[in-house]
Design a protein around this motif. Structure first.
Motif, PDB file in Angstrom:
ATOM      1  N   ILE A 112      -8.888  -3.542  -7.506  1.00  0.00           N
ATOM      2  CA  ILE A 112      -8.566  -4.635  -6.505  1.00  0.00           C
ATOM      3  C   ILE A 112      -8.523  -5.928  -7.220  1.00  0.00           C
ATOM      4  N   ALA A 113      -7.855  -6.754  -7.086  1.00  0.00           N
ATOM      5  CA  ALA A 113      -7.740  -8.193  -7.441  1.00  0.00           C
ATOM      6  C   ALA A 113      -7.994  -9.072  -6.432  1.00  0.00           C
TER       7      ALA A 113
ATOM      8  N   ILE B 110      -7.661 -12.094   0.763  1.00  0.00           N
ATOM      9  CA  ILE B 110      -6.395 -11.638   0.401  1.00  0.00           C
ATOM     10  C   ILE B 110      -6.753 -10.872  -0.886  1.00  0.00           C
ATOM     11  N   ARG B 111      -6.207  -9.520  -1.051  1.00  0.00           N
ATOM     12  CA  ARG B 111      -6.449  -8.925  -2.248  1.00  0.00           C
ATOM     13  C   ARG B 111      -5.209  -8.145  -2.597  1.00  0.00           C
ATOM     14  N   ILE B 112      -4.820  -7.815  -4.082  1.00  0.00           N
ATOM     15  CA  ILE B 112      -3.896  -6.922  -4.393  1.00  0.00           C
ATOM     16  C   ILE B 112      -4.692  -5.663  -4.868  1.00  0.00           C
ATOM     17  N   VAL B 113      -3.931  -4.536  -4.415  1.00  0.00           N
ATOM     18  CA  VAL B 113      -4.741  -3.432  -4.582  1.00  0.00           C
ATOM     19  C   VAL B 113      -3.623  -2.441  -5.575  1.00  0.00           C
TER      20      VAL B 113
ATOM     21  N   LEU C 223      -0.149  -5.653  -1.180  1.00  0.00           N
ATOM     22  CA  LEU C 223      -0.679  -6.914  -0.816  1.00  0.00           C
ATOM     23  C   LEU C 223      -1.756  -6.631   0.274  1.00  0.00           C
ATOM     24  N   GLU C 224      -2.953  -6.999   0.552  1.00  0.00           N
ATOM     25  CA  GLU C 224      -3.652  -6.731   1.858  1.00  0.00           C
ATOM     26  C   GLU C 224      -4.270  -7.972   2.348  1.00  0.00           C
ATOM     27  N   ILE C 225      -4.028  -8.183   3.313  1.00  0.00           N
ATOM     28  CA  ILE C 225      -4.695  -9.576   3.907  1.00  0.00           C
ATOM     29  C   ILE C 225      -5.524  -9.242   5.234  1.00  0.00           C
TER      30      ILE C 225
END
Length: 352
Positions: free
Chosen positions: A82-83, A73-76, A109-111
């Motif tokens: 990217i986090a 999982i990351r927040i872009v 949010l990307e999963i």
């Protein structure tokens, strides 16, 4: 004649029927449920990922859903930064403590699940946070202790010329006292008695407001009152999110579903879809929401000790003694061990 009237009545009933031709049920037992949020305030931010679960009267944990471990999982943000989130426990993921949202930037949010499904939220812009304009409490007297209370008032100052929507979380922190046991006979040392602890009752219902017909004016936030059934400390925390229209509508629909009471004018129950989709398998259902919003937080101590009429205060003292609110029948050296207190969070006021 009577038969004719009955026939007409039946035909009228049939003519009022609405035939639903596109209704279909869907098994959501394997749907993903995602919830997370980020703001301008310091992190870390948390994202929960689980499956919905089938109902089972023999297993209460079925209501909680099954955690989904092993996801990436990351927040872009819009610039490509990217986090990455770390799984801190099964199905719960957290950003680095150094990651913090910036007002004006867009995030999503990307999963990637362990079995290769790609889930993403819509892009959302982090809005300017708005603090509370007022936040006060006022004691209201009565003949009986059960009818005494504190009225809470809070408001935000709306900006003129824009559509603004607000999502408010309330969390109460309530101090409670326990009775210390009788000390042991000398020369045995007297143990330290921890008799002041806090409880943080769970509150999952947001308060929603918007500036319809109130553009540029002070908007009141409706708050439930606090009872005057004790004089221990009571702290109220409000988190004000300045959200977009889509987020406000999502939670508005959730609230409309929650308050259904079976009336004929109730809305038809339906599954509420959030802002997340499965990119490489569009028919895979994803529920929940990833919320990006400017946020402010404020706490207020409701003083339930000072400024109370002497007669009312004495009534309260008698009330506490009569109802054994100090747990006289359950003396305890450490209030953290008071398992009968719901949501007991220990000796100190939590930071969150």
């Amino acid at each position: 004649m009577k038969r004719f009237l009955v026939l007409v009545g039946l035909l009228g009933l049939f003519s009022c029927e609405t035939e639903i031709t596109d209704f279909k049920t869907e098994n959501l037992s394997d749907a993903f449920v995602v919830y997370g949020e980020m703001s301008n305030m310091a992190g870390p931010y948390t994202v929960r990922l689980n499956y919905t679960s089938a109902y089972s009267p023999f297993d209460p944990t079925q209501f909680q859903g099954q955690p989904v471990p092993g996801a990436a999982i990351r927040i872009v943000d819009e610039t490509g930064s990217i986090a990455a989130l770390k799984e801190i426990q099964k199905g719960m993921y957290q950003t680095p403590a150094t990651f913090q949202g910036q007002v004006g930037k867009k995030y999503r949010l990307e999963i990637r699940t362990a079995d290769g499904l790609d889930i993403a939220s819509d892009w959302q812009q982090l809005s300017m946070p708005l603090g509370l304009k007022s936040f006060t409490s006022t004691y209201k007297n009565a003949d009986k202790v059960e009818n005494m209370y504190f009225k809470l008032q809070a408001s935000v100052q709306d900006s003129r010329g824009t559509e603004d929507y607000y999502f408010v979380k309330r969390q109460d922190f309530i101090q409670f006292l326990t009775t210390c046991p009788n000390p042991p006979p000398p020369p045995a040392p007297v143990p330290i008695c921890y008799n002041k602890c806090w409880q943080a009752n769970q509150n999952t219902q947001p308060i929603l407001a918007d500036d319809s017909f109130l553009d540029g004016r002070e908007i009141d936030i409706p708050l439930l009152t606090i009872p005057y059934d004790d004089f221990t400390e009571w702290v109220v925390q409000l988190e004000v999110y300045h959200v977009d229209k889509a987020t406000h509508q999502y939670w508005k629909r959730q609230e409309a579903q929650r308050i259904l009471d079976g009336g004929i004018f109730d809305k038809v129950p339906a599954q509420i879809i959030g802002n997340l989709t499965c990119l490489n398998k569009p028919d895979r259902q994803v529920l929940g929401y990833f919320m990006v919003a400017g946020k402010s937080k404020e706490r207020m101590l409701v003083d339930r000790y000072h400024g109370i009429p002497a007669e009312s205060y004495q009534k309260l003292v008698n009330y506490i003694e009569f109802n054994k609110l100090r747990y006289q029948n359950s003396p305890l050296w450490d209030c953290r061990q008071a398992a009968w207190i719901p949501y007991n969070v220990g000796l100190t006021l939590p930071v969150y």
